[in-house]
Write an enzyme that holds these catalytic residues in place. Sequence first.
Site, mmCIF file in Angstrom:
data_model
loop_
_atom_site.group_PDB
_atom_site.id
_atom_site.type_symbol
_atom_site.label_atom_id
_atom_site.label_comp_id
_atom_site.label_asym_id
_atom_site.label_seq_id
_atom_site.Cartn_x
_atom_site.Cartn_y
_atom_site.Cartn_z
ATOM 1 N N ASP A 66 0.826 -1.202 0.000
ATOM 2 C CA ASP A 66 0.000 0.000 0.000
ATOM 3 C C ASP A 66 0.870 1.267 0.000
ATOM 4 O O ASP A 66 1.714 1.431 -0.880
ATOM 5 C CB ASP A 66 -0.970 -0.061 1.188
ATOM 6 C CG ASP A 66 -2.040 0.999 1.169
ATOM 7 O OD1 ASP A 66 -3.003 0.855 0.404
ATOM 8 O OD2 ASP A 66 -1.914 1.983 1.922
ATOM 9 N N TRP A 70 -9.258 8.180 -0.881
ATOM 10 C CA TRP A 70 -8.259 8.966 -1.615
ATOM 11 C C TRP A 70 -8.731 10.413 -1.779
ATOM 12 O O TRP A 70 -7.954 11.343 -1.582
ATOM 13 C CB TRP A 70 -8.015 8.346 -2.991
ATOM 14 C CG TRP A 70 -7.056 7.193 -2.994
ATOM 15 C CD1 TRP A 70 -7.206 6.002 -2.349
ATOM 16 C CD2 TRP A 70 -5.796 7.126 -3.667
ATOM 17 N NE1 TRP A 70 -6.133 5.196 -2.584
ATOM 18 C CE2 TRP A 70 -5.256 5.855 -3.392
ATOM 19 C CE3 TRP A 70 -5.101 8.006 -4.484
ATOM 20 C CZ2 TRP A 70 -4.021 5.450 -3.899
ATOM 21 C CZ3 TRP A 70 -3.871 7.598 -5.008
ATOM 22 C CH2 TRP A 70 -3.345 6.336 -4.708
ATOM 23 N N HIS A 91 -7.504 -6.596 -0.047
ATOM 24 C CA HIS A 91 -6.392 -5.657 -0.073
ATOM 25 C C HIS A 91 -5.283 -5.988 0.916
ATOM 26 O O HIS A 91 -4.100 -5.799 0.624
ATOM 27 C CB HIS A 91 -6.930 -4.254 0.209
ATOM 28 C CG HIS A 91 -5.884 -3.194 0.327
ATOM 29 N ND1 HIS A 91 -5.068 -2.823 -0.725
ATOM 30 C CD2 HIS A 91 -5.502 -2.425 1.389
ATOM 31 C CE1 HIS A 91 -4.237 -1.864 -0.336
ATOM 32 N NE2 HIS A 91 -4.481 -1.610 0.943
#
Length: 284
Positions: free
Chosen positions: A98, A144, A264
């Site tokens: 990440d 984001w 993720h």
Amino acid sequence: MHTFKQQYIDVNGALINVKCKGNGIPVLLLHGFPQTHFMWHKLAVKMAKNYSVVLADLRGYGDSIVHNNDLSFRAMANDMIEVMSKLGHQSFHVVAHDRGARVAHRMAMDHTSKVLSLSLMDIIPTIEVWQTMNADLAQRYYHWTFLSQPSPLPETLIASNPILFLHSIFKGLSGSMDYLSPMALKEYERAALKPEVIKSWCNDYRSAANIDIEHDKVDMGTAYNTKCLVIWGSKGAVSTHKNPIAAWQKWFPNAYGGALNCGHFLVEEQPEEVYNLVMKHLAN
């Protein structure tokens, strides 16, 4: 990871929390958002049997302290170069997830001779995230755009219930929180309750929407020979949005890898598979 030696290392603009163990070729492990170095707890001890393992909290994350608002990947990359140098490591492997993987990417560009190899987990290049953002990715990666909003909006909203926000990220990016050990979740919650950590999260994503893009534009089109493993979760957003291997081969032509059956947070969801792939990559 209680057997790791902990220390704080002063760098330009930050005080970095570091833990070390092992001998041999050095390997730097870098975490992502919204985690800390603790995300490596299922891998680090085993890796330290063969390598000199260094765990670090990114500036402003976990127990690292940042003295300014510079959370650019360049600043974080410079931190880690200085940390490793002060530990006596002039070149090293980088295994990262990440945000840490984005720091690793910048390290490989700015300090190419220092980085022996890269292992990049569940990301495509930062500039391509923004350039190819569509409705699906905007939903999956809403943080984001949210975190990159001007201060104090996101900080204030998160501060009203940091644990709710933290849990929503874990669930949103991997579907549940079942993969998190109680110890790991407790550690991430402890960090998330710090106002300065929340501020750093936001400054990190603000940088990614601004100065980090400018830095990447300068380097676009330059190919690097760094050996690069790319892995991602098949249930996450990365592979449904873009082919990660093709995206990374623009920067690292010899990039290779594949998808794992998870979301993720693959290091904690599929630790054995990640460990085997990384160890094979480091040995080649």
